[in-house]
Motif scaffolding. Sequence first.
Motif, PDB file in Angstrom:
ATOM      1  N   ASN A  13      41.873  37.580  48.199  1.00  0.00           N
ATOM      2  CA  ASN A  13      41.547  38.461  49.580  1.00  0.00           C
ATOM      3  C   ASN A  13      41.738  40.040  49.099  1.00  0.00           C
ATOM      4  O   ASN A  13      42.148  40.804  49.813  1.00  0.00           O
ATOM      5  CB  ASN A  13      42.437  37.984  50.669  1.00  0.00           C
ATOM      6  CG  ASN A  13      42.048  36.856  50.936  1.00  0.00           C
ATOM      7  OD1 ASN A  13      41.204  36.332  50.939  1.00  0.00           O
ATOM      8  ND2 ASN A  13      43.386  35.902  50.975  1.00  0.00           N
ATOM      9  N   TRP A  14      41.753  40.153  47.725  1.00  0.00           N
ATOM     10  CA  TRP A  14      42.413  41.672  47.431  1.00  0.00           C
ATOM     11  C   TRP A  14      40.896  42.549  47.839  1.00  0.00           C
ATOM     12  O   TRP A  14      39.729  42.223  47.866  1.00  0.00           O
ATOM     13  CB  TRP A  14      42.363  41.947  45.875  1.00  0.00           C
ATOM     14  CG  TRP A  14      41.183  41.547  44.993  1.00  0.00           C
ATOM     15  CD1 TRP A  14      40.714  40.397  44.513  1.00  0.00           C
ATOM     16  CD2 TRP A  14      40.204  42.726  44.641  1.00  0.00           C
ATOM     17  NE1 TRP A  14      39.365  40.733  43.837  1.00  0.00           N
ATOM     18  CE2 TRP A  14      39.161  42.048  43.672  1.00  0.00           C
ATOM     19  CE3 TRP A  14      40.020  44.094  44.564  1.00  0.00           C
ATOM     20  CZ2 TRP A  14      37.990  42.570  43.246  1.00  0.00           C
ATOM     21  CZ3 TRP A  14      38.956  44.633  44.121  1.00  0.00           C
ATOM     22  CH2 TRP A  14      38.101  43.782  43.434  1.00  0.00           C
ATOM     23  N   ILE A  15      41.338  43.725  48.239  1.00  0.00           N
ATOM     24  CA  ILE A  15      40.228  44.907  48.735  1.00  0.00           C
ATOM     25  C   ILE A  15      40.329  46.101  47.776  1.00  0.00           C
ATOM     26  O   ILE A  15      39.704  46.821  47.879  1.00  0.00           O
ATOM     27  CB  ILE A  15      40.671  45.321  50.279  1.00  0.00           C
ATOM     28  CG1 ILE A  15      42.264  45.968  50.251  1.00  0.00           C
ATOM     29  CG2 ILE A  15      40.803  44.243  51.099  1.00  0.00           C
ATOM     30  CD1 ILE A  15      42.462  46.673  51.494  1.00  0.00           C
ATOM     31  N   MET A  16      41.239  46.245  47.070  1.00  0.00           N
ATOM     32  CA  MET A  16      41.579  47.525  45.936  1.00  0.00           C
ATOM     33  C   MET A  16      41.955  47.343  44.786  1.00  0.00           C
ATOM     34  O   MET A  16      43.103  46.499  44.647  1.00  0.00           O
ATOM     35  CB  MET A  16      42.318  48.371  46.656  1.00  0.00           C
ATOM     36  CG  MET A  16      42.445  49.727  46.214  1.00  0.00           C
ATOM     37  SD  MET A  16      43.181  51.069  47.288  1.00  0.00           S
ATOM     38  CE  MET A  16      44.846  50.016  47.965  1.00  0.00           C
ATOM     39  N   LYS A  17      41.732  47.957  43.795  1.00  0.00           N
ATOM     40  CA  LYS A  17      42.320  47.701  42.293  1.00  0.00           C
ATOM     41  C   LYS A  17      42.887  49.180  42.257  1.00  0.00           C
ATOM     42  O   LYS A  17      42.242  50.198  42.470  1.00  0.00           O
ATOM     43  CB  LYS A  17      41.306  47.492  41.316  1.00  0.00           C
ATOM     44  CG  LYS A  17      40.760  45.815  41.582  1.00  0.00           C
ATOM     45  CD  LYS A  17      39.945  45.608  40.363  1.00  0.00           C
ATOM     46  CE  LYS A  17      39.482  44.200  40.431  1.00  0.00           C
ATOM     47  NZ  LYS A  17      38.469  43.749  39.165  1.00  0.00           N
ATOM     48  N   GLN A  18      43.844  49.362  41.621  1.00  0.00           N
ATOM     49  CA  GLN A  18      44.494  50.605  41.153  1.00  0.00           C
ATOM     50  C   GLN A  18      44.638  50.369  39.668  1.00  0.00           C
ATOM     51  O   GLN A  18      45.527  49.445  39.315  1.00  0.00           O
ATOM     52  CB  GLN A  18      45.498  51.178  41.974  1.00  0.00           C
ATOM     53  CG  GLN A  18      45.231  51.481  43.202  1.00  0.00           C
ATOM     54  CD  GLN A  18      46.455  51.994  44.135  1.00  0.00           C
ATOM     55  OE1 GLN A  18      47.482  52.279  43.525  1.00  0.00           O
ATOM     56  NE2 GLN A  18      46.327  52.163  45.368  1.00  0.00           N
TER      57      GLN A  18
END
Length: 245
Positions: A13-18
């Motif tokens: 359910n990830w929404i963002m990568k950094q």
Amino acid sequence: MEILHSFQDVSKNWIMKQSWRNLLFAHWPVHVDVIRPLVPKALQIDTFERYAWIGIVMFVMDGIFLRGLPRLPLFAKFPEINVRTYVKYKGKPGVYFLSLDAPHWATYTIARKWYRLPYFYSEIHAWENRVEFSYNSVRKDRKSPSSPVGFDGKFSASSEVYFAESGTLDHWLTERYCLYSIDAKGNIFCGEIDHSPWPLHRAEADIYQNTLVSPFKFDLPKITPFLHFSPGVDSIFSNIKRVKE
């Protein structure tokens, strides 16, 4: 019994990568009574050998990518500095940020509202010469106190790379897989994070000025901080959620 982090929900359910690069972790032990007034009552102060810890972490944000958008970074890379301590909620360890400084207005505006994090606008200059990294930061935010808040120093790795073993202070300070925050109404929120274990080096640092904790009305111990350097990791974030008290 402590709850260990689980990557299953984040990976689905990830929404963002950094991408975080060339980090300095600088940590000081402090008495729990120093930290307690700065952290919501619903969160337990996490301790190692009876001490709470203040961390100052600086790094270059080398990419923010939102799920579902083209594989291009949302913003150009920029330096960031945060002041943090460590907490638990119902046995689950995490990070609680006291302040975060960044020079990119969109980043700190979005993160302050979306993740309920105490971001401030700062002018931060970061330099590197392959083996040494220098930071100079001056907070310019309208919400900042009148006295100067900033950092000036340099750091470098001083050992071969290693991975922290479970149960050690190195592991306890760095391997944290969620953040907690609070809104204006006192509601507690949790954001899950996933990344590979930190590749760590012992580090050396020359700190010429450090007033990042001055707004919190306490002084850091006059000792050499516990220092780590890491070349960095790529991370994924779930959406932040309100926790049930």
